[in-house]
Motif scaffolding. Structure first.
Motif, PDB file in Angstrom:
ATOM      1  N   ALA A 174       0.830  -1.213   0.000  1.00 50.96           N
ATOM      2  CA  ALA A 174       0.000   0.000   0.000  1.00 50.96           C
ATOM      3  C   ALA A 174       0.863   1.262   0.000  1.00 50.96           C
ATOM      4  N   SER A 175       1.956   1.258   0.740  1.00 51.70           N
ATOM      5  CA  SER A 175       2.846   2.427   0.762  1.00 51.70           C
ATOM      6  C   SER A 175       3.477   2.647  -0.607  1.00 51.70           C
ATOM      7  N   TRP A 176       3.836   1.579  -1.271  1.00 48.38           N
ATOM      8  CA  TRP A 176       4.412   1.694  -2.615  1.00 48.38           C
ATOM      9  C   TRP A 176       3.412   2.304  -3.582  1.00 48.38           C
ATOM     10  N   HIS A 177       2.156   1.879  -3.503  1.00 48.34           N
ATOM     11  CA  HIS A 177       1.129   2.447  -4.380  1.00 48.34           C
ATOM     12  C   HIS A 177       0.892   3.924  -4.063  1.00 48.34           C
ATOM     13  N   ILE A 236       2.628  12.231   1.899  1.00 49.42           N
ATOM     14  CA  ILE A 236       3.285  11.139   1.191  1.00 49.42           C
ATOM     15  C   ILE A 236       4.741  11.546   0.988  1.00 49.42           C
ATOM     16  N   PRO A 237       5.687  10.856   1.614  1.00 55.72           N
ATOM     17  CA  PRO A 237       7.101  11.237   1.453  1.00 55.72           C
ATOM     18  C   PRO A 237       7.528  11.208  -0.012  1.00 55.72           C
ATOM     19  N   GLU A 238       8.329  12.172  -0.395  1.00 54.65           N
ATOM     20  CA  GLU A 238       8.806  12.257  -1.774  1.00 54.65           C
ATOM     21  C   GLU A 238      10.007  11.344  -2.038  1.00 54.65           C
ATOM     22  N   SER A 239      10.795  11.103  -1.021  1.00 54.27           N
ATOM     23  CA  SER A 239      12.046  10.369  -1.203  1.00 54.27           C
ATOM     24  C   SER A 239      11.801   8.911  -1.597  1.00 54.27           C
ATOM     25  N   ARG A 240      12.725   8.365  -2.382  1.00 50.43           N
ATOM     26  CA  ARG A 240      12.642   6.970  -2.799  1.00 50.43           C
ATOM     27  C   ARG A 240      12.886   5.992  -1.652  1.00 50.43           C
ATOM     28  N   TRP A 241      13.491   6.492  -0.566  1.00 54.19           N
ATOM     29  CA  TRP A 241      13.765   5.571   0.528  1.00 54.19           C
ATOM     30  C   TRP A 241      12.478   5.083   1.193  1.00 54.19           C
ATOM     31  N   PHE A 242      11.380   5.867   1.058  1.00 54.48           N
ATOM     32  CA  PHE A 242      10.128   5.468   1.710  1.00 54.48           C
ATOM     33  C   PHE A 242       9.580   4.159   1.140  1.00 54.48           C
ATOM     34  N   PRO A 243       9.347   4.048  -0.184  1.00 54.56           N
ATOM     35  CA  PRO A 243       8.860   2.756  -0.687  1.00 54.56           C
ATOM     36  C   PRO A 243       9.885   1.641  -0.537  1.00 54.56           C
ATOM     37  N   ARG A 244      11.156   1.982  -0.639  1.00 53.01           N
ATOM     38  CA  ARG A 244      12.184   0.948  -0.457  1.00 53.01           C
ATOM     39  C   ARG A 244      12.161   0.397   0.960  1.00 53.01           C
ATOM     40  N   THR A 247       9.564   0.369   3.107  1.00 55.19           N
ATOM     41  CA  THR A 247       8.352  -0.411   3.391  1.00 55.19           C
ATOM     42  C   THR A 247       8.319  -1.724   2.607  1.00 55.19           C
ATOM     43  N   LEU A 248       8.825  -1.714   1.384  1.00 54.51           N
ATOM     44  CA  LEU A 248       8.878  -2.967   0.626  1.00 54.51           C
ATOM     45  C   LEU A 248       9.878  -3.925   1.249  1.00 54.51           C
ATOM     46  N   ALA A 249      11.021  -3.401   1.692  1.00 59.81           N
ATOM     47  CA  ALA A 249      11.988  -4.262   2.379  1.00 59.81           C
ATOM     48  C   ALA A 249      11.408  -4.782   3.686  1.00 59.81           C
ATOM     49  N   GLY A 250      10.543  -3.978   4.304  1.00 58.24           N
ATOM     50  CA  GLY A 250       9.918  -4.398   5.558  1.00 58.24           C
ATOM     51  C   GLY A 250       9.029  -5.611   5.409  1.00 58.24           C
ATOM     52  N   ILE A 251       8.557  -5.898   4.185  1.00 58.33           N
ATOM     53  CA  ILE A 251       7.734  -7.095   3.973  1.00 58.33           C
ATOM     54  C   ILE A 251       8.523  -8.341   4.330  1.00 58.33           C
ATOM     55  N   TYR A 259       0.077  -8.715 -10.178  1.00 58.66           N
ATOM     56  CA  TYR A 259      -1.180  -8.159  -9.692  1.00 58.66           C
ATOM     57  C   TYR A 259      -0.971  -6.996  -8.733  1.00 58.66           C
ATOM     58  N   VAL A 260       0.179  -6.952  -8.081  1.00 60.24           N
ATOM     59  CA  VAL A 260       0.487  -5.763  -7.279  1.00 60.24           C
ATOM     60  C   VAL A 260       0.658  -4.559  -8.204  1.00 60.24           C
TER      61      VAL A 260
END
Length: 502
Positions: free
Chosen positions: A200-203, A378-386, A388-392, A466-467
């Motif tokens: 969801a954070s990535w989207h 919504i954070p602008e930096s690329r580290w945010f989706p990275r 949260t995705l790594a957190g999976i 599907y993601v």
């Protein structure tokens, strides 16, 4: 490598791989049922679209879990026939119950849920969602009851030299099982929570500069995942403490190995991290950063309890269970050799810390994502989706490390002696393996590992597909995502139920 080592590697590879699917299925199925409940109660299309999207990913994972899980029970007969003969009378009952729940209740109501969109009344369809999701939890209960019997055998007696169950109630209410079940279920919710937060954070980040109609959906998913992760970690801490106290009573060697506690201490300190080679069972060269008396508290809820070290426990185990393996040619190079009662210290020590550390970090990332997206941000930096995705991956790793610690910490036993149970009701792992050649086990090991690698690639491909597709990829043709019932005469998408189910 000997047959025993190969058989253990095969069981470890297939079981850990299968368990990657299990916690996500358990946690996500309940969360999806909750999303559908919110839709039925409120009529809000956001929850309908959430149910469709996360339900799609659930079904892909569920299908892979079923395929990989079938091998587990076959392996008992393939590589562990002596074990199967020893525990069969006890093990058969909970495994049969799990099979009935999994293949009748789960499959029946899951099928009704898959094919029941626009065919069943909303509340009946919702009941199907809760039926199959709770059946998954019940299925896990029976499997954990069987595994807990291996950790702490109860409800059985010897008849003609074999364990025979005399109380199914004792097996199902084993104290080890009652502690392991909520711990495992909480771990499953932690996995599902990180899955929600990461995707969801990535989207959210991906569509941060566009007017995406699904932005409220992704925000709700982040909130649900973050709070589910936080609550799960709290439950894990409480149930983990209960398990630690049971371990102190039932498997003292496992507790000593988890701490690399080579010498008895009173009070005993809890090791935060070790510097040195913990593989050496005398631990003389290992320096640790400790919290004084904390291990005594974790073991017995006080700060003065003595916790036995490995050296003292080895003497006790040798006196009670013997010093050497039977002189049986079937044991190969271990025949007549001394029994090593000390499990792999690097695996137990570091596995225990990976389980706790990665679990805590996964929950922390979820709460960080919740904070960073508060108030519409919504954070602008690329580290945010990275991040949260790594957190999976973190709860997956924590769950796997926990199970590896649990299973390897009880070595050299496949059925651990119950200190207050029936004398002789235990089994060495070395005596549990089938009479096979190394070539036969190598063949099945390579074949199954290769098949599992292909299945892993298929699952990752489908999940990623599907993601990336978002909610629109999860909706069948003709569904506008509003959650409103379609015209019964509108047959668009009516033949695509299998595409949704895989």
């Amino acid at each position: 490598m000997e047959v025993l080592d190969l058989a253990r590697w095969q069981f470890g590879i297939t079981t850990v791989y299968h368990f990657l699917m299990v916690p996500l299925t358990i946690g996500l199925s309940v969360l999806v049922a909750g999303m559908q409940t919110a839709w039925v109660r409120t009529g809000d299309a956001r929850y309908y679209r959430m149910t469709r999207f996360w339900g799609k990913l659930l079904l892909v994972n569920f299908a892979m879990g079923v395929v990989t899980g079938i091998v587990q029970e076959f392996q008992f007969g393939m590589n562990w026939s002596a074990y199967s003969r020893f525990v069969g009378d006890v093990f058969g009952a909970p495994l049969a119950m799990e099979g009935l729940v999994a293949f009748f209740v789960e499959s029946t109501f899951l099928g009704l849920w898959i094919f029941g969109w626009d065919r069943l009344p909303k509340r009946v369809h919702l009941a199907c969602a809760w039926a199959f999701s709770l059946a998954t939890v019940a299925s896990a209960y029976f499997i954990l009851a069987a595994n807990s019997w291996m950790q702490h055998p109860v409800g059985a007696e010897f008849v003609d030299g074999k364990p025979t169950m005399n109380s199914i109630w004792a097996v199902l209410t084993n104290s080890t099982a009652l502690a392991a079940i909520p711990h495992t279920i909480a771990g499953s919710f932690a996995v599902a929570a990180a899955f929600l937060v990461g995707i969801a954070s990535w989207h959210l980040w991906r569509k941060r500069h566009s007017d995406d109609e699904d932005r409220p959906l992704w925000r709700t998913s982040v909130k649900l995942g973050a709070w589910a992760g936080a609550v799960s970690f709290a439950v894990l801490a409480v149930t983990g403490d209960i398990q630690g106290k049971l371990m102190f009573e039932q498997q003292p060697m496992k507790m000593a190995a988890a701490e690399a506690l080579c010498h008895t201490e009173q009070p005993a300190s809890f090791s935060i991290i070790a510097v040195g080679d913990v593989a050496d069972a005398d631990c003389e060269s290992v320096k640790t950063f400790n919290v004084p008396a904390l291990l005594s508290f974790l073991a017995h809820s006080d700060f003065s309890t003595e916790v036995k070290g490995i050296d003292q426990l080895v003497d006790e185990y040798q006196e009670r269970y013997g010093t050497h393996y039977p002189d049986d040619p079937a044991l190969g190079e271990l025949a007549g050799q001394p029994v090593d009662y000390v499990p792999s210290l690097p695996v137990t020590y570091w596995g225990f810390r990976i389980m706790i550390g990665f679990g805590a970090l996964g929950a922390a990332i979820g709460m960080a994502a919740l904070w960073l997206t508060r108030g519409g941000r919504i954070p602008e930096s690329r580290w945010f989706p990275r991040m949260t995705l790594a957190g999976i991956a973190l709860p997956f790793i924590a769950n796997s490390a926990g199970w590896i610690f649990t299973e390897m910490g009880r070595q050299p036993f496949v059925v651990v002696p119950n200190p207050t149970g029936v004398d002789g009701l235990w089994m060495y792992t070395a005596t549990a393996v089938s009479d096979l050649t190394t070539g036969e086990v190598w063949t099945s090991l390579i074949a199954l590992t290769s098949i599992y690698a292909v299945l892993a690639a298929v699952e990752v491909f489908l999940i990623v597909r599907y993601v990336r597709g978002g909610v629109s990829a999860a909706l069948p043709p003709g569904d506008d995502g509003s959650g409103e019932d379609r015209d019964p005469d509108d047959k668009r998408g009516s033949g695509d139920a299998l595409a949704f189910a895989y």
